[in-house]
Scaffold this active site. Structure first.
Site, PDB file in Angstrom:
ATOM      1  N   TYR A 141     -16.193  -1.405 -28.208  1.00  0.00           N
ATOM      2  CA  TYR A 141     -17.730  -2.123 -27.534  1.00  0.00           C
ATOM      3  C   TYR A 141     -17.454  -2.580 -26.321  1.00  0.00           C
ATOM      4  O   TYR A 141     -18.214  -2.424 -25.371  1.00  0.00           O
ATOM      5  CB  TYR A 141     -17.719  -3.416 -28.630  1.00  0.00           C
ATOM      6  CG  TYR A 141     -18.937  -4.270 -28.294  1.00  0.00           C
ATOM      7  CD1 TYR A 141     -20.101  -3.735 -28.301  1.00  0.00           C
ATOM      8  CD2 TYR A 141     -18.645  -5.805 -27.956  1.00  0.00           C
ATOM      9  CE1 TYR A 141     -21.300  -4.787 -27.725  1.00  0.00           C
ATOM     10  CE2 TYR A 141     -19.813  -6.661 -27.747  1.00  0.00           C
ATOM     11  CZ  TYR A 141     -21.096  -6.130 -27.639  1.00  0.00           C
ATOM     12  OH  TYR A 141     -22.052  -6.950 -27.193  1.00  0.00           O
ATOM     13  N   ILE A 171     -24.169 -15.566 -29.282  1.00  0.00           N
ATOM     14  CA  ILE A 171     -25.524 -16.054 -29.384  1.00  0.00           C
ATOM     15  C   ILE A 171     -25.742 -16.809 -30.701  1.00  0.00           C
ATOM     16  O   ILE A 171     -25.535 -16.067 -31.829  1.00  0.00           O
ATOM     17  CB  ILE A 171     -26.599 -15.139 -29.308  1.00  0.00           C
ATOM     18  CG1 ILE A 171     -26.561 -14.209 -28.117  1.00  0.00           C
ATOM     19  CG2 ILE A 171     -27.960 -15.638 -29.296  1.00  0.00           C
ATOM     20  CD1 ILE A 171     -26.912 -14.972 -26.491  1.00  0.00           C
TER      21      ILE A 171
HETATM   22  C1  AKB Z   1     -19.985  -9.719 -30.541  1.00  0.00           C
HETATM   23  O1  AKB Z   1     -19.504 -10.850 -31.169  1.00  0.00           O
HETATM   24  O2  AKB Z   1     -19.728  -8.687 -30.633  1.00  0.00           O
HETATM   25  C2  AKB Z   1     -21.229 -10.085 -29.659  1.00  0.00           C
HETATM   26  C3  AKB Z   1     -20.679 -10.415 -28.165  1.00  0.00           C
HETATM   27  C4  AKB Z   1     -19.967 -11.481 -27.862  1.00  0.00           C
HETATM   28  O3  AKB Z   1     -21.017  -9.396 -27.342  1.00  0.00           O
HETATM   29  N1  AKB Z   1     -21.994 -11.323 -29.993  1.00  0.00           N
END
Ligand code: AKB
Length: 372
Positions: A141, A171
């Site tokens: 990610y 968030i």
């Molecule tokens: C996640 O936890 O993957 C997201 C982020 C911090 O990008 N909320």
């Protein structure tokens, strides 16, 4: 200019709140939602398209047919899910963004792209993380977010695409539209409120001392709108702006909830998400965003907790009243049938169409923002 807006991934946690804010700002008919699933019954009144963002041709068709001029590109896989499905994470997050930038280039669209604190990694300073710093993420990610930021900057500099981006922290907001927290590492900070109110206990997948940057959804939505409405000349960062609000450990969040619900208890069973959280930073220096386009946050930890609990309690009351009204109607219609109410447990409800946060103009009675 008449804004015709497309929101991809609009049914995620942030999307639901952003869409309501955009509808208020630009009018319901100017905001088209999209996602991979067909729309649900309750949303039939609102413009919606089934769209897989990896399908560039369909995206282009929708943009042209509906004269879209701005895309809020929220579709993507989050950190925990991305670790389980790294190939899919790359495909959706990178090829999806590339398709959005391509259509933005050819149709002269404005784009919002959410980056994340997940761009940071083992060699990034953990405290007051600067705007320009080491970005060496250890998750797929995070890798897609660094790549995404660079792609945005490339399209801005090479083709003049007006793409703007924020490195969002975790968030916190009300779960909307049956969109449970979507596979992120910061999901605990949403789940915990539902668990605290329903069961008075929560098992957290992170250790108590884990400290992460976080933001209330109301602040995040306002940040996005203000960034997108800022004068072109104010936007100096074309990768992605650091934005910060609060930073707290899981234990501090638990203690704050316990001020309202003293019987609430949290257990800790760290899983694979602990390593992801440990690879991120604790506090972020967002002075560039504050200086360039006037970013400021409104909600500190105590305001977030009070507001979340109050909103969830009021949603629960609304749902209870609705159920009682439906029950009374059914009882009237079912002659001779038993009317014993045997509903065992009313779960905390998912929010409906209305937003549950403060108006976009911050209320002056709200607490003064805390800046570390
Ligand atoms: C996640 O936890 O993957 C997201 C982020 C911090 O990008 N909320």
């Amino acid at each position: 200019m008449m804004n015709n807006i497309l929101v991809t991934g609009s049914r995620g946690q942030l999307g639901s709140d952003l869409v309501v804010a955009l509808q208020r700002r630009y009018g319901t008919t100017h905001v088209m939602e999209s996602g991979r699933s067909p729309r649900s019954e309750e949303s039939k009144l609102f413009p919606y398209k089934v769209l897989d963002v990896t399908d560039g041709r369909r995206l282009e068709k929708i943009v042209k047919r509906h004269q879209i001029d701005t895309i809020y590109h929220l579709a993507g896989l989050l950190s925990a899910k991305g670790e389980r499905e790294p190939d899919r994470c790359w495909d959706i997050n990178i090829n999806g963004l590339k398709n959005v930038l391509e259509v933005a280039k050819s149709e002269r669209l404005k784009v919002f792209y959410p980056s994340s604190i997940a761009v940071f990694g083992a060699h990034t300073p953990k405290l007051d993380t600067p705007q320009m710093t080491v970005t060496d993420p250890s998750t797929m990610y995070g890798i897609t977010k660094v790549t995404g930021e660079l792609l945005c900057q490339y399209y801005a500099q090479r083709f003049g695409v007006d793409v703007r981006s924020l490195r969002l922290p975790g968030i916190i907001g009300i779960i909307s539209y049956n969109a449970p927290p979507g596979g992120g590492t910061t999901d605990f900070a949403v789940e915990i409120f539902y668990a605290a109110l329903q069961q008075r206990t929560y098992t957290c997948f992170l250790r108590p001392e884990t400290r992460l940057p976080m933001m209330y959804a109301a602040d995040a939505v306002r940040a996005i709108l203000e960034l997108m409405e800022a004068d072109l000349s104010a936007i100096k960062v074309r990768t992605s702006y650091n934005v910060a609000a609060v930073s707290f450990s899981v234990a501090e969040l638990v203690a704050e909830i316990q001020k309202h619900l003293p019987e609430f208890a949290c257990e800790y069973k760290p899983d694979f998400r602990q390593a992801i959280a440990d690879s991120w930073v604790c506090t972020v220096d967002d002075s560039k965003a504050r200086a360039d386009w006037g970013w400021h946050h409104t909600y500190d930890l105590s305001a977030i907790v009070s507001d979340m609990l109050a909103k969830l309690e009021s949603l629960k009351r609304e749902q209870g009243a609705r159920k009682r009204a439906e029950g009374a109607e059914e009882a009237e219609g079912a002659e001779g049938e038993s009317t014993t109410n045997s509903t065992p447990h009313t779960p905390y409800p998912i929010s409906d169409r209305t937003t549950h946060y403060a108006p976009l103009i911050p209320d002056s009675r709200l607490p003064t923002p805390k800046i570390w």
